[in-house]
Structures are given as C-alpha cells and as structure tokens.
Write a protein that holds these residues in place. Sequence first.
Motif, PDB file in Angstrom:
ATOM      1  N   ASN A  57       0.784  -1.159   0.086  1.00  0.00           N
ATOM      2  CA  ASN A  57      -0.007  -0.035   0.163  1.00  0.00           C
ATOM      3  C   ASN A  57       0.774   1.040   0.348  1.00  0.00           C
ATOM      4  O   ASN A  57       2.230   0.961   0.382  1.00  0.00           O
ATOM      5  N   GLN A 110       0.146   6.021   3.184  1.00  0.00           N
ATOM      6  CA  GLN A 110      -0.839   7.144   3.821  1.00  0.00           C
ATOM      7  C   GLN A 110      -0.511   8.937   4.437  1.00  0.00           C
ATOM      8  O   GLN A 110      -0.263   8.895   5.741  1.00  0.00           O
ATOM      9  N   ARG A 128      -7.462   8.704   4.322  1.00  0.00           N
ATOM     10  CA  ARG A 128      -7.298   7.350   5.092  1.00  0.00           C
ATOM     11  C   ARG A 128      -8.256   5.714   4.264  1.00  0.00           C
ATOM     12  O   ARG A 128      -8.970   5.827   4.358  1.00  0.00           O
ATOM     13  N   GLN A 177      -7.295  -0.807   1.155  1.00  0.00           N
ATOM     14  CA  GLN A 177      -6.688  -1.836   1.521  1.00  0.00           C
ATOM     15  C   GLN A 177      -5.777  -2.545   1.088  1.00  0.00           C
ATOM     16  O   GLN A 177      -5.164  -2.834  -0.045  1.00  0.00           O
TER      17      GLN A 177
END
Length: 195
Positions: free
Chosen positions: A75, A78, A84, A90
Amino acid sequence: VRFGPGKKMNYKLADFGLAVKVDPSGKKPLMTVCGTPTYVAPEILAEIGYGLEVDNWAAGVICYILLCGFPPFRNKPQTDSGERLNSDQQQEELFSQIQKADYEFLAPYWDHVSNDAMDLVKRLLVVNVDARLTANGILQHEFIKRLTSASENDISISSEEEDEENKLANSTSNEESSSNSASVYYNNSQLKPYG
C-alpha cells in the motif's frame, strides 16, 4: 538448512496447512482462494483456477524482497492530510496492484542489483501464467546459474519419497518429517554475492 554428504545443502520446507496435491497436467485447476495477501498470484484473486505456477509467482515476490528488503506489492503511504483507507480498501488496493503486476524497481534500493537478478524477478512476476518462468526455467536462469556457479547437474529438486535414502543418512534426530516435504540439493557450498 542442513549440510549433508558431499557438501549438499538440504532444505526442509514446513507449514503445509493449506497444501494439496495439484494435477500437474493442469486439467483440474484449484479454485480455493487462499494465501498470504502479499504473495498471492493474480490467478488466485481472479478466481479462474490455478496450478503450480502460483508457486513461481510467490518465488518472484520472495526474490524481490530478498534483493531489496521490501515487497513488490504494498500500500502507498497514507499522509496525515489525505483520506485514510480502511483495511478493506487497503486490501483492494494491494490486490489491484497484484492483478496488474504493478510494481517497480525503486532507486536507491535496486541500484546495486544486477540486471540478470532483475530479469529473474520480471520473468516470475508475470500475470500471464503461460509466460511466467517455470521451476526448471528458474534453475536455468542466468542469475541462478551465476549465483550458485552450478551446472545443470549440480541442482536437483526431489520429493521426500525420491530422497528416502538421503533423509536417513542425514537424520540427526528422532523427529518425524512431513510426507509433503521436499529437498533442494546444491553441490557447490561457495556462494557468490547476488549483485
């Protein structure tokens, strides 16, 4: 890892909780969606059926990690100011990267890695199963040959059934071994640097 007679390295594989026998002809593909998210092959996620080739994809992920220190599919960081992602989002992002083989060789982490090492990873992390390197192709790849300084006859893979004699000769404990284990033999104990 254990060294046996003739400087052979004996590797024991463990944790076969999801292990099944696969039809090597590919006529009966597996359909169970399982695996560690970072290592799972695109065909598992697509739920189209899969075979032995998923192990070669996972080998590509492992090679990538060993060569640079982090996985090819991960991922994006962030930021505090951005939205978020929750865990489902994710995972969806990660699976999207895997299904497209969306990875890169980031500097400076790959600057020291040889072109043939990167070529091995590229040939393993291929979405098209038919174009993905096979187990024998991995053993014959220039990077593996150079790394091990081994000829075709120096490396072999055998199932435990084929290797019963060596297993008994190398046994140092009374532990029972799994009938699903495999051994990899490598005759040359001198390894060269990977880069």
